[in-house]
Structure formats: C-alpha cells, structure tokens
Design an enzyme around this catalytic site. Structure first.
Site, short mmCIF file in Angstrom:
data_model
loop_
_atom_site.label_atom_id
_atom_site.label_comp_id
_atom_site.label_asym_id
_atom_site.label_seq_id
_atom_site.Cartn_x
_atom_site.Cartn_y
_atom_site.Cartn_z
N HIS A 68 50.35 -12.06 10.31
CA HIS A 68 49.43 -11.40 9.95
C HIS A 68 49.14 -11.76 8.62
CE1 HIS A 68 50.12 -8.43 13.54
NE2 HIS A 68 49.72 -9.74 13.78
N GLN A 107 49.66 -12.08 18.65
CA GLN A 107 48.96 -13.02 19.72
C GLN A 107 47.62 -12.42 20.25
OE1 GLN A 107 52.82 -12.28 20.26
NE2 GLN A 107 52.98 -13.51 18.36
N ASP A 126 45.62 -15.39 16.24
CA ASP A 126 44.87 -15.78 15.29
C ASP A 126 43.49 -15.21 15.04
OD1 ASP A 126 47.24 -17.20 14.85
OD2 ASP A 126 46.56 -18.91 15.96
P1 IMP Z 1 56.23 -18.60 21.39
O1 IMP Z 1 55.46 -17.27 21.35
O2 IMP Z 1 56.69 -18.93 19.99
O3 IMP Z 1 57.33 -18.59 22.57
O4 IMP Z 1 55.23 -19.55 21.55
C1 IMP Z 1 54.46 -19.79 22.90
C2 IMP Z 1 53.03 -20.15 22.64
O5 IMP Z 1 52.42 -18.92 21.95
C3 IMP Z 1 52.69 -21.23 21.73
O6 IMP Z 1 51.57 -21.77 22.45
C4 IMP Z 1 52.43 -20.69 20.37
O7 IMP Z 1 51.57 -21.44 19.67
C5 IMP Z 1 51.57 -19.30 20.83
N1 IMP Z 1 51.78 -18.33 19.93
C6 IMP Z 1 52.89 -17.57 19.59
N2 IMP Z 1 52.52 -16.58 18.40
C7 IMP Z 1 51.36 -16.79 18.09
C8 IMP Z 1 50.38 -16.20 17.24
O8 IMP Z 1 50.61 -15.61 16.50
N3 IMP Z 1 49.14 -16.91 17.16
C9 IMP Z 1 48.67 -17.80 18.08
N4 IMP Z 1 49.36 -18.37 18.84
C10 IMP Z 1 50.74 -17.99 18.92
#
Ligand code: IMP
Length: 427
Positions: free
Chosen positions: A41, A223, A13
């Site tokens: 995005h 990410q 983010d």
């Molecule tokens: P997952 O990717 O859905 O498995 O989530 C795993 C961790 O990554 C969690 O803490 C989510 O909040 C974080 N996360 C996944 N994608 C993003 C993103 O695009 N921005 C910020 N945090 C993310």
C-alpha cells in the site's frame, strides 16, 4: 458512525491505500482482515511516500487504532521492520493491536512457497514468494502458529522447533532443498515474539466495542476480488478472502453491522502474476497504461499486465461484495487516449457472456466485446469536482455507473492526496 469495508474490485493494486488514507481521517479504527506482506500500500503523507506491506495505512494517524485481524498472516520480521522504520522517523506506532488469531509466516513457509512455485514449471501461479499460501495451508491444516502463542515464549519456542523440523522434511524430501537451520530460527523468532507480544490482543473485542460506542470502523482490504480464494480466478488467486464477506470472518464482527462497501477500481485493468485477463493489451496503449500509470509492483517490482477497463469484472465485484459505491482511481492515466474502450461483455465460442465465468479455462478463451467512448486531451489532474472534468471524462464515469448499477463516489486524478474528486461523503 459507520462500518465501512473498502476493498479491491479487480486483481489488486487498485490504489486502495490512497482512498483508505482519505477515509481514515474520520475513522477511530482501521483494520486489515486478509493477506499478509504480499500486499503493498502506497500512501503519500506530508510530502513523504510510505509503502506498507503489513501495517494498516491508518498507522500514520495518531487518532486511529490499527488492527491486524485474525484473517491476516503476519511475517514478524516484516512487521517489526515497518514499525522500526516509522519509529526512526519519529512517528507513533503504539496503537497497533495484532489479533491473537492471526497466523505467523515462518521461514519454512517462504522456502516452501519458492520450492512449490519452482516445481510447478509452466503452471506457476506467479506468487509474491512471501510464504502466503503455505501459511494459510498450515492454518487450514491446523498446524499453524498463531500470534497468541507468542505470549508464552517457552511454548512458542517449542512450537517453532516442532514445525520447523516437520517442514524441513518436506523441503528436503519432497523438494530436494537444503534443510533450514532450526535452532537459528527458534532463536530469531523467539526474539521477535518477545517484541511483538505486548501488541497481541483481542481484535474482535476492540472492533465490536468501537462499533457499540458509535465510532467509525474502516476495514481495509488487501489484494482484490478476483484474487479471492473462493470467488477469484482459481487457481491464479491468493490464499485469503479479499472480498467483503472476508472482513467479517477475518475481523470477528457480524455482517449486519456493515454500512458501506466501497469497491476500489482503476479506470483500466491491471494484473500481476499468471492467469487469464481478457482485456490485456500488448500494444502501444498497453505501454501507455503501464508507463503513465507506473504499473510496477510495490512488493515485487514486477511490471503489471494492463488493459482496458473490464465492466464484466466490475459487475461481478459489485455482486460478490454487495458494493454500495465505487472509488475510481487513476482516471488521469487515460488522458490522451482516443477512443477509450470499456469491455461490456465477453464472447466465448460464438456466445455472448454477460456474467463473469466460474472457470479460469473459459475465461482464458473469452474475447472482450468493447464499447468505444470518446477520449479527452485536457489535463484533469487539477480538477476537484465532476463538473470540472471534460465532458468525455464525465461520460466515461457515467457509463461505468450505468453498466454496473453502482455509483462512482470518488475519482482519483493523480497520486497526491489532494488529487481526489469526492462527490459525496462516504457514509
Ligand atoms: P500470493 O498471494 O503471494 O500467494 O500470490 C498469489 C497471486 O496473487 C499472484 O498472482 C500474485 O501476483 C497475486 N497477488 C498477491 N498479492 C497481491 C497484491 O497485493 N496485488 C496484486 N496482486 C497480488
């Protein structure tokens, strides 16, 4: 020509979409290498705001070939939804190549993500529940379905049936959930496969040919560094490699071809989901950062946790990724705060730590050691050069450079496209 890797230096983010958008103007290829529709995005283009979860931000530019690499996990329904949405607005989408090696997110992955999170109780990761972890787990377990399998629909339908039946056993017998309707999934996803098959191609070949032809390739990370499966705050991480090394793996080109590695970092820190965050604030300054910075997730709408800029993290990001530049976003959000603080080291059980700890349990106990810098009041949202910034804002940027050893080459001072200070070309 150049190969540029652009990635998140914090917990995601960071506002990468806007920086990608700027760099895409000079790029022939824009490629995503990791993650899936857990990303969000935001790009403001011709006065309109676009939110992409899966498509590379470059899709808005007719001159750029867009790539979804092998390291990405693709939810076919989300992807078709984003493409249909753009088509409905008269925007071209023909230049998309989906790597045959990209794995598909299926409904059973999403169901398993939700079931596994619920079963963790207090120890939840706080995932986006998009099926990301189970899809990468199936990939590592060599049970995943890859995009290239969509080229043979009979074979594809058979694989979907087998995998959905196998995962129904987990869902019902491990997690006590209702089974998914396998024939309905086979029918729905075979139709998606029929539509997506013409876009499947050899992404590595496209990229390497573009590099050989002297074109600029922009690799767009999703990410951030601290969510990296190997180098992030495990287990509170995502299941892919958002770091620079992940770009070579996820797209299929060699590391010696990389020219620039740009880390995008907010002028403060945010995090969504669970896990330690040393500079997190639970006070009026934290509220200021969330409200003025609109810190609510693009994908899940969750309020982000917010705090002062953590330079231990940025030094770590510089090291893990070999950063050659920082792009600092949202500097305008700090306007009106005085002092502004940066975390320069941690205190852990009476010891000063200069380096980011390997263990999340140690990080949990780390207290930030701050350096206070003077704040500024003047509106900086219309500034377009470093010289125009108030002296205190310049000092802030300079301190980040001094304490990380990495130049800050771009500074974003507002959400609009033109609200950017570029101190030099990216390459
Ligand atoms: P997952 O990717 O859905 O498995 O989530 C795993 C961790 O990554 C969690 O803490 C989510 O909040 C974080 N996360 C996944 N994608 C993003 C993103 O695009 N921005 C910020 N945090 C993310």
């Amino acid at each position: 020509m150049a190969v540029i890797i652009l990635l998140g230096a914090q917990w995601g983010d960071e506002g990468k979409g806007k920086i990608t958008d700027h760099l895409t103007r000079d790029a022939a290829v824009v490629a995503r290498w990791n993650g899936g529709d857990n990303a969000g995005h935001t790009v403001v283009w011709r006065g309109q705001t676009f939110k992409f979860h899966l498509l590379p931000s470059g899709i808005l530019y007719e001159h750029a070939t867009c790539i979804i690499g092998s390291g990405v996990v693709v939810n076919p329904k989300t992807l078709l939804g984003e493409l249909d949405n753009l088509k409905a607005q008269g925007l071209p989408t023909a230049r998309l190549v989906i790597s045959g090696g990209a794995h598909l997110i299926m409904p059973y992955h999403i169901a398993l993500d939700g079931a596994s999170e619920s079963s963790r109780g207090e120890k939840k990761i706080g995932t986006t529940k998009r099926g990301i972890g189970p899809t990468y787990a199936d990939k590592a377990w060599r049970a995943g379905i890859r995009a290239v399998e969509m080229l043979d629909l009979d074979h594809f339908a058979q694989r979907v049936r087998e995998q959905a039946e196998a995962r129904n056993i987990w869902l019902t017998q491990v997690y006590g959930q209702e089974p998914l309707d396998v024939p309905a999934i086979v029918e729905e996803y075979t139709e998606y496969a029929r539509r997506l098959a013409p876009m499947v191609g050899d992404a590595s070949l496209v990229i390497n040919e573009a590099i050989a032809a002297g074109k600029t390739v922009l690799c767009e990370g999703a990410q951030g560094t601290l969510l990296d499966l190997d180098h992030g705050t495990y287990p509170f991480v995502t299941s892919s490699s958002p770091i620079a090394g992940g770009a070579c793996v996820g797209l299929g080109f060699g590391p010696k071809l990389v020219d620039e590695v740009i880390g995008v970092a907010k002028a403060y820190t945010t995090r969504v989901g669970a896990g330690p965050m040393p500079t997190e604030l639970h006070d009026a300054v934290g509220d200021h950062l969330v409200e003025i910075g609109h810190e609510y997730g693009t994908t899940t709408g969750r309020r982000r946790r917010a705090g002062w800029l953590d330079l231990v993290i940025l030094r770590y990001a510089a090291r893990i990724n070999g950063l050659t530049q920082f792009a600092m976003t949202k500097l305008d959000v700090l306007t009106g705060l005085d002092p502004v603080r940066v975390c320069v080291a941690y205190e852990y059980r009476g010891q000063r730590l200069e380096h980011f700890p390997m263990d999340s349990r140690v990080l949990e106990e780390c207290r930030p050691i701050y350096e206070d810098l003077p704040g500024w009041d003047a509106d900086i949202s219309t500034t377009r050069s470093l010289e125009e910034l108030p002296a205190a804002a310049r000092r802030y940027v300079q301190r980040v450079e001094e304490l990380t050893g990495v130049p800050v080459t771009m500074i974003s001072v507002g959400p609009a496209r033109e609200q950017l200070i570029r101190r030099r070309p990216a390459h």
